[in-house]
Design a protein around this motif. Structure first.
Motif, short mmCIF file in Angstrom:
data_model
loop_
_atom_site.label_atom_id
_atom_site.label_comp_id
_atom_site.label_asym_id
_atom_site.label_seq_id
_atom_site.Cartn_x
_atom_site.Cartn_y
_atom_site.Cartn_z
N ALA A 142 0.81 -1.22 0.00
CA ALA A 142 0.00 0.00 0.00
C ALA A 142 0.84 1.27 0.00
O ALA A 142 0.35 2.34 -0.38
N LEU A 143 2.10 1.18 0.40
CA LEU A 143 2.96 2.36 0.45
C LEU A 143 3.31 2.89 -0.95
O LEU A 143 3.73 4.03 -1.07
N TRP A 144 3.14 2.08 -1.97
CA TRP A 144 3.54 2.43 -3.34
C TRP A 144 2.33 2.87 -4.16
O TRP A 144 2.01 2.28 -5.19
N ASN A 145 1.67 3.92 -3.72
CA ASN A 145 0.44 4.39 -4.36
C ASN A 145 0.57 5.77 -4.99
O ASN A 145 -0.42 6.41 -5.28
N LYS A 146 1.81 6.21 -5.23
CA LYS A 146 2.02 7.57 -5.75
C LYS A 146 2.74 7.55 -7.10
O LYS A 146 3.52 6.66 -7.39
N ALA A 147 2.45 8.58 -7.90
CA ALA A 147 3.20 8.84 -9.14
C ALA A 147 3.53 10.32 -9.12
O ALA A 147 2.64 11.15 -8.91
N GLY A 148 4.78 10.66 -9.28
CA GLY A 148 5.18 12.05 -9.21
C GLY A 148 4.89 12.67 -7.85
O GLY A 148 4.63 13.86 -7.75
N GLY A 149 4.91 11.85 -6.79
CA GLY A 149 4.69 12.34 -5.44
C GLY A 149 3.23 12.53 -5.06
O GLY A 149 2.93 12.99 -3.96
N VAL A 150 2.31 12.18 -5.96
CA VAL A 150 0.88 12.38 -5.71
C VAL A 150 0.18 11.03 -5.67
O VAL A 150 0.42 10.16 -6.52
N VAL A 151 -0.70 10.84 -4.66
CA VAL A 151 -1.48 9.61 -4.58
C VAL A 151 -2.38 9.52 -5.81
O VAL A 151 -3.07 10.48 -6.15
N VAL A 152 -2.33 8.37 -6.48
CA VAL A 152 -3.11 8.14 -7.68
C VAL A 152 -4.12 7.03 -7.38
O VAL A 152 -3.73 5.95 -6.93
#
Length: 182
Positions: A142-152
């Motif tokens: 669940a910690l890997w839910n960001k792209a470019g520092g933003v939750v996607v």
């Protein structure tokens, strides 16, 4: 074990791949779990396009090939190789403990396909698998839910799917929680 605290993750991964046994292979059921997850969340587009962070992509999230139009068969071949060889062997080099665990290995390959082998090998997921706390490893997806520092939202949903796979048939001995006996 060598101290790797000051080494770049790419060097750690390269070392792991060199010292990993040559006979290490991704079992077919785990490859099927990974393929199902990757196909669902990456989709397959035969014409090159820019992904959400502006990276040129083709087929099923492939960024490492020449950007041109491919057939579905070519895209499937890329994915098969990526899962069974590139990402699968990379995951197994970092976390050989999950080699025979179908759902945990399949989910880990799917994550690595998305975040890269270096990202996976340096992650809390990999550290927890190595420590024997597979329950916490699955939660760490669940910690890997960001792209470019933003939750996607799409990444959040993907990680939830991968977590569900990871928790499937999780051996009680791997949860580091006391077993209840009657």
């Amino acid at each position: 074990m060598a101290d790797t605290s000051n080494r770049p993750i790419a060097a750690i991964v390269a070392t792991a791949l060199v010292v990993a046994p040559a006979a290490v292979v991704v079992n077919e059921p785990a490859a099927q779990v990974a393929t199902g997850l990757v196909e669902k969340w990456e989709g397959t587009v035969t014409v090159p396009y820019k992904d959400m962070v502006g990276k040129w992509t083709v087929c099923t999230g492939e960024t490492r090939v020449k950007m041109r139009v491919y057939t579905i068969a070519e895209c499937r071949a890329f994915l098969r190789t990526a899962i069974r060889s590139d990402y699968g062997k990379g995951v197994l080099a970092c976390t050989p403990q999950i080699a025979t665990s179908v759902y945990q290995l399949g989910a880990a390959i799917s994550v690595a396909y998305n975040i890269g082998i270096a990202g996976y090998c340096g992650s809390t997921m990999a550290r927890q698998f190595k420590a024997g706390d597979w329950y916490s490893a699955c939660q760490a997806f669940a910690l890997w839910n960001k792209a470019g520092g933003v939750v996607v939202t799409g990444l959040k949903n993907r990680r939830n799917d991968e977590m569900r796979a990871c928790f499937t048939n999780l051996p009680p001995a791997r949860t580091l929680t006391p077993e209840v006996t009657a």
